[in-house]
Design an enzyme around this catalytic site. Structure first.
Site, PDB file in Angstrom:
ATOM      1  N   GLY A  41       0.815  -1.208   0.000  1.00 13.02           N
ATOM      2  CA  GLY A  41       0.000   0.000   0.000  1.00 13.02           C
ATOM      3  C   GLY A  41       0.846   1.255   0.000  1.00 13.02           C
ATOM      4  O   GLY A  41       2.084   1.207  -0.059  1.00 13.02           O
ATOM      5  N   PHE A  42       0.194   2.376   0.091  1.00 14.54           N
ATOM      6  CA  PHE A  42       0.878   3.672   0.030  1.00 14.54           C
ATOM      7  C   PHE A  42       1.895   3.838   1.165  1.00 14.54           C
ATOM      8  O   PHE A  42       3.095   4.002   0.931  1.00 14.54           O
ATOM      9  CB  PHE A  42      -0.175   4.785   0.057  1.00 14.54           C
ATOM     10  CG  PHE A  42       0.346   6.147   0.375  1.00 14.54           C
ATOM     11  CD1 PHE A  42       1.361   6.713  -0.374  1.00 14.54           C
ATOM     12  CD2 PHE A  42      -0.177   6.878   1.435  1.00 14.54           C
ATOM     13  CE1 PHE A  42       1.848   7.986  -0.078  1.00 14.54           C
ATOM     14  CE2 PHE A  42       0.289   8.138   1.735  1.00 14.54           C
ATOM     15  CZ  PHE A  42       1.308   8.693   0.979  1.00 14.54           C
ATOM     16  N   ASP A 102       0.417  -9.075   1.233  1.00 11.26           N
ATOM     17  CA  ASP A 102      -0.592  -8.175   0.669  1.00 11.26           C
ATOM     18  C   ASP A 102      -1.457  -8.952  -0.312  1.00 11.26           C
ATOM     19  O   ASP A 102      -0.966  -9.841  -1.009  1.00 11.26           O
ATOM     20  CB  ASP A 102       0.088  -7.006  -0.049  1.00 11.26           C
ATOM     21  CG  ASP A 102      -0.781  -5.768  -0.130  1.00 11.26           C
ATOM     22  OD1 ASP A 102      -1.868  -5.851  -0.744  1.00 11.26           O
ATOM     23  OD2 ASP A 102      -0.380  -4.733   0.420  1.00 11.26           O
ATOM     24  N   ASN A 103      -2.749  -8.636  -0.337  1.00 17.25           N
ATOM     25  CA  ASN A 103      -3.631  -9.282  -1.323  1.00 17.25           C
ATOM     26  C   ASN A 103      -3.811  -8.425  -2.574  1.00 17.25           C
ATOM     27  O   ASN A 103      -4.515  -8.817  -3.502  1.00 17.25           O
ATOM     28  CB  ASN A 103      -4.993  -9.614  -0.701  1.00 17.25           C
ATOM     29  CG  ASN A 103      -5.803  -8.385  -0.323  1.00 17.25           C
ATOM     30  OD1 ASN A 103      -5.365  -7.240  -0.514  1.00 17.25           O
ATOM     31  ND2 ASN A 103      -6.979  -8.605   0.240  1.00 17.25           N
ATOM     32  N   GLY A 115      -3.406  -2.278  -2.736  1.00 17.19           N
ATOM     33  CA  GLY A 115      -1.967  -2.057  -2.880  1.00 17.19           C
ATOM     34  C   GLY A 115      -1.512  -2.295  -4.307  1.00 17.19           C
ATOM     35  O   GLY A 115      -2.261  -2.788  -5.147  1.00 17.19           O
ATOM     36  N   LEU A 128      -0.360  -3.027   8.707  1.00 20.33           N
ATOM     37  CA  LEU A 128      -0.937  -1.895   7.980  1.00 20.33           C
ATOM     38  C   LEU A 128      -2.117  -2.310   7.107  1.00 20.33           C
ATOM     39  O   LEU A 128      -2.818  -1.444   6.573  1.00 20.33           O
ATOM     40  CB  LEU A 128       0.124  -1.232   7.098  1.00 20.33           C
ATOM     41  CG  LEU A 128       1.426  -0.777   7.764  1.00 20.33           C
ATOM     42  CD1 LEU A 128       2.310  -0.075   6.731  1.00 20.33           C
ATOM     43  CD2 LEU A 128       1.158   0.144   8.937  1.00 20.33           C
ATOM     44  N   ALA A 181      -1.536  -0.125  12.846  1.00 14.82           N
ATOM     45  CA  ALA A 181      -1.907   1.171  12.285  1.00 14.82           C
ATOM     46  C   ALA A 181      -3.390   1.426  12.513  1.00 14.82           C
ATOM     47  O   ALA A 181      -4.232   0.677  12.045  1.00 14.82           O
ATOM     48  CB  ALA A 181      -1.596   1.200  10.795  1.00 14.82           C
ATOM     49  N   TYR A 198     -15.814   1.822   9.831  1.00 16.11           N
ATOM     50  CA  TYR A 198     -14.358   1.848   9.750  1.00 16.11           C
ATOM     51  C   TYR A 198     -13.755   2.268  11.086  1.00 16.11           C
ATOM     52  O   TYR A 198     -12.830   1.622  11.602  1.00 16.11           O
ATOM     53  CB  TYR A 198     -13.923   2.816   8.648  1.00 16.11           C
ATOM     54  CG  TYR A 198     -12.424   2.979   8.524  1.00 16.11           C
ATOM     55  CD1 TYR A 198     -11.622   1.911   8.146  1.00 16.11           C
ATOM     56  CD2 TYR A 198     -11.813   4.203   8.780  1.00 16.11           C
ATOM     57  CE1 TYR A 198     -10.243   2.053   8.028  1.00 16.11           C
ATOM     58  CE2 TYR A 198     -10.443   4.362   8.661  1.00 16.11           C
ATOM     59  CZ  TYR A 198      -9.660   3.285   8.291  1.00 16.11           C
ATOM     60  OH  TYR A 198      -8.301   3.432   8.184  1.00 16.11           O
ATOM     61  N   LYS A 227     -11.409  -0.207  13.487  1.00 15.71           N
ATOM     62  CA  LYS A 227     -10.042   0.138  13.858  1.00 15.71           C
ATOM     63  C   LYS A 227      -9.914   0.309  15.377  1.00 15.71           C
ATOM     64  O   LYS A 227      -8.875  -0.020  15.966  1.00 15.71           O
ATOM     65  CB  LYS A 227      -9.583   1.408  13.146  1.00 15.71           C
ATOM     66  CG  LYS A 227      -9.519   1.283  11.630  1.00 15.71           C
ATOM     67  CD  LYS A 227      -8.646   0.123  11.183  1.00 15.71           C
ATOM     68  CE  LYS A 227      -7.180   0.335  11.455  1.00 15.71           C
ATOM     69  NZ  LYS A 227      -6.349  -0.797  10.950  1.00 15.71           N
TER      70      LYS A 227
END
Length: 322
Positions: free
Chosen positions: A10-11, A31-32, A36, A76, A117, A149, A153
């Protein structure tokens, strides 16, 4: 050190991977690639990350083995972007809660250093002048999917803190406040790359709501630097830290700054929330972090002003077009 980064393509993950490789660490990225990109991962000084394509929520045993072999885990992986969260709340909840539960449990079992994160979204509908890590939290109604969301989190944070108290898990929570910079896509609603991309083509900058909502934008390089400082200081274990800039700007002011900075002929176009997202969408009017806790621990302060962020994002977009 051998470091596992979930969501490492990702970023933020890509920039963190680059920084860790640069300092000589061995990095494994899980990562899937739903949000990303492999373009965020590239060799640094002749070294590359090991990439494992997988779904951390759906492949717990595979994830467990990766964590067993790591020294440090940066978790992340998450559903990101307001548009994605609002349009697919089921995916948001499953990805964030199930994946994090697997990560925390395995990190505790194998006694690994863990960073989770989180997000400024957990502060919910608070109208405080600035947000501190110890603040009470006020989340919106479950009738509005946007808050799923924040709740997912926040539950991640509770997982980590519960395991820290029960088993001594060496975990730290970081709450990101609008991290921006080169390689970020506007595909999922991120405002700065969206504005910059349109301004470079002299297209209208679409502002959702009345534009009076205010945010603080922090360069990804500053965020990564904060993560590395926390990694190297065990006093951060069992704690929560805001990471963000304290420069507050409204979205309308941001749009005007982008236009001015890029010498663009773009105009401003206001889109009501009901048309941009869905009926009843709620937003936070103001979101400013207190970073006193982080600064007092590791003497961290943002070094990149918003003007440089805009320039860096623009340069990256133009580079990709060449």
């Amino acid at each position: 050190m051998k470091i596992l980064i979930t969501g490492g393509a990702g970023f933020i993950g890509g920039h963190l991977t680059e920084a860790l490789l640069k300092r000589g660490d061995e990095v494994v990225v899980a990562d899937n690639f739903s949000t990303g990109s492999r373009d965020n991962l590239f060799p640094v000084n002749g070294k590359s990350a090991t990439v494992v394509e997988m779904d951390i929520a759906g492949e717990p045993e595979k994830l467990r083995e990766l964590i067993r072999n790591a020294d440090v885990v940066f978790h992340l992986a998450a559903a990101v972007g307001v548009e994605l969260v609002v349009n697919d709340p089921v995916h948001t909840i499953q990805t964030n809660i199930d994946g994090s539960a697997h990560v925390v449990k395995a990190a505790s079992e194998f006694d690994k250093r863990l960073f989770i994160a989180s997000t400024s979204e957990v502060y919910g509908k608070s109208d405080n002048e600035f947000f501190c890590e110890s603040d009470d939290l006020l989340i919106g109604s479950p009738y509005h999917s946007r808050w799923s969301y924040a709740c997912s989190k926040l539950l991640d944070e509770f997982y980590l803190m519960a395991y820290h108290q029960a088993t001594g898990l060496r975990g730290t929570v970081v709450r990101f406040f609008n991290t921006v910079g080169p390689r970020q896509t506007g595909k999922y609603g991120m405002v700065v790359p969206r504005f910059v991309a349109n301004a470079l083509e002299n297209k209208p900058l679409r502002i959702y709501g009345d534009g009076g909502q205010s945010r603080c934008f922090c360069h990804v390089a500053d965020v990564v630097r904060a993560l590395l400082l926390l990694l190297d200081d065990d006093r951060s274990i069992g704690n929560i830290y805001n990471i963000g800039s304290d420069r507050l700007i409204t979205i309308t002011e941001l749009a005007k700054l982008v236009i001015s900075r890029l010498n663009s002929a773009s105009t401003l176009e206001y889109i009501p929330y009901d048309k941009a997202y869905s009926k009843g969408f709620e937003d936070m009017r103001r979101r400013k972090p207190s970073t006193e806790k982080l600064c007092s621990l590791v003497n961290w302060h943002p070094e990149h002003p918003l003007e440089q962020i805009i320039d860096d994002v623009a340069q990256e977009i133009l580079r990709k077009k060449c």
